[in-house]
Design an enzyme around this catalytic site. Structure first.
Site, PDB file in Angstrom:
ATOM      1  N   GLN A   1      51.080  68.254  54.387  1.00 23.98           N
ATOM      2  CA  GLN A   1      49.698  68.205  54.707  1.00 23.98           C
ATOM      3  C   GLN A   1      49.524  67.932  56.049  1.00 23.98           C
ATOM      4  OE1 GLN A   1      47.044  69.380  52.446  1.00 23.98           O
ATOM      5  NE2 GLN A   1      46.064  69.477  54.447  1.00 23.98           N
TER       6      GLN A   1
ATOM      7  N   ASP B   1      53.972  76.768  52.370  1.00 25.10           N
ATOM      8  CA  ASP B   1      53.174  76.986  53.229  1.00 25.10           C
ATOM      9  C   ASP B   1      53.160  78.109  54.206  1.00 25.10           C
ATOM     10  OD1 ASP B   1      50.555  75.814  52.962  1.00 25.10           O
ATOM     11  OD2 ASP B   1      51.335  73.867  54.160  1.00 25.10           O
TER      12      ASP B   1
ATOM     13  N   LYS C   1      45.090  70.609  45.532  1.00 32.01           N
ATOM     14  CA  LYS C   1      46.276  71.125  45.390  1.00 32.01           C
ATOM     15  C   LYS C   1      46.997  70.726  44.218  1.00 32.01           C
ATOM     16  CE  LYS C   1      46.577  72.195  50.107  1.00 32.01           C
ATOM     17  NZ  LYS C   1      46.962  72.075  51.329  1.00 32.01           N
TER      18      LYS C   1
END
Ligand code: NAD
Length: 280
Positions: free
Chosen positions: A97, A120, A53
């Site tokens: 994460q 997200d 990422k």
């Protein structure tokens, strides 16, 4: 039947290039886009995802800030960091994460992220916005699946769309997106009675079961487009999906490979959400 191989690598490359150009336009206007990436502990798989990422951010001209917290970080400590990032006007997006260590309530952490920075798309308000057709972040893998279909010239409106899997991160949101694109959508899951009978109706079949090569040719209608979300490593360490590609592909009009299908789209859509965060 000859099939179209849906090239997620190429399509994700196009999207990242578009993001890079938009980030550059913003920079010329004095706006720098910043993603805060938070990782708790050192799970090796999470480490790989986080590195990828950050690398994508670099390639797209998006600044990434890295917060690496130890495995024994407490919930309060993490919530405090999220509070700081929420309040920081220089931060556009916050990514925590997952999975988080057991002492931390994941849902509490997801709810703590400012919905305007929820790149997200996991916050219940983002999910609610998707459900009610309002503006909001869409989670990256489902958004990537729709982009793959659109950019491969596969029409969704009026099609029989069958999704296998009802998880919050893939099955449910992809079903809602297909519905928003005017597909006729059926969601199957572990308690579906006659799975084959349902999947054989699909013009577009999205498979997110989490079981290697589960979907064989007898689940698929001739001419269907098949999107394989699964990622597994087989006995020989090679990547494979939830679909038995070799038997299914000859029956399809289009199909995604694993690797190189849905996988690369997730990060590309994260970049796209970072860009969108400026206007949301
Ligand atoms: P999950 O385990 O949360 O959900 C699996 C779903 O499949 C469940 O809803 C369950 O009801 C359904 N299911 C299980 N067995 C079934 C059966 N026999 N018949 C019908 N339905 C059945 O998984 P998930 O998080 O949605 O992920 C699915 C797969 O996609 C996994 O392989 C995962 O690694 C992969 N994945 C890939 C990406 C990506 O970026 N490409 C992102 C997320 C997940």
């Amino acid at each position: 039947m000859s099939y179209q191989l849906i090239d997620g690598k190429a399509i994700s490359g196009q999207i990242k290039e578009e993001c890079r150009m938009k980030a550059e336009e913003y920079r010329e206007k004095g706006i720098e886009i910043t993603l805060a990436v938070v990782q708790v502990g050192n799970d090796p798989a999470s480490g790989v995802y986080v590195r990828n990422k950050k690398r994508a951010c670099e390639a797209c001209g998006i600044r990434s800030l890295s917060y690496e917290l130890p495995e024994d970080t407490g919930e309060e400590q993490l919530l405090e960091l999220i509070g700081k990032l929420n309040a920081d006007p220089a931060v556009n997006g916050i990514l925590v994460q997952l999975p988080l260590p057991g002492q931390i309530d994941e849902n509490k952490v997801i709810r703590a992220i400012d919905v305007k920075k929820d790149v997200d798309g996991f916050h219940p308000m983002s999910a609610g916005a998707l459900c009610t057709g309002q503006k909001g972040f869409v989670s990256c893998t489902p958004a990537g699946i729709i982009e793959l279909l659109k950019r491969s010239g596969i029409a969704i409106a009026g099609k029989e769309c069958v999704v296998i899997g009802r998880s919050n991160i893939v099955g449910k949101p992809v079903a809602l997106l297909l519905l928003a694109e005017n597909g006729t959508v059926t969601v199957c899951h572990s308690r579906t009675k006659d799975l084959k009978e349902v999947t054989k109706r699909a013009d577009i079949l999205v498979v997110a079961i989490g079981k290697p090569r589960f979907i064989t040719a007898d689940y698929v209608k001739e001419g269907a487009a098949v999107i394989d979300v699964g990622i597994h490593r087989n006995e020989n360490g090679k990547l494979c999906g939830d679909v038995d590609f070799d038997s299914v592909a000859p029956k399809c009009s289009a199909i995604t490979p694993v690797p190189g299908g849905v996988g690369p789209m997730t990060i590309a859509m994260l970049m796209s959400n970072c860009i969108a965060s400026v206007d949301l």
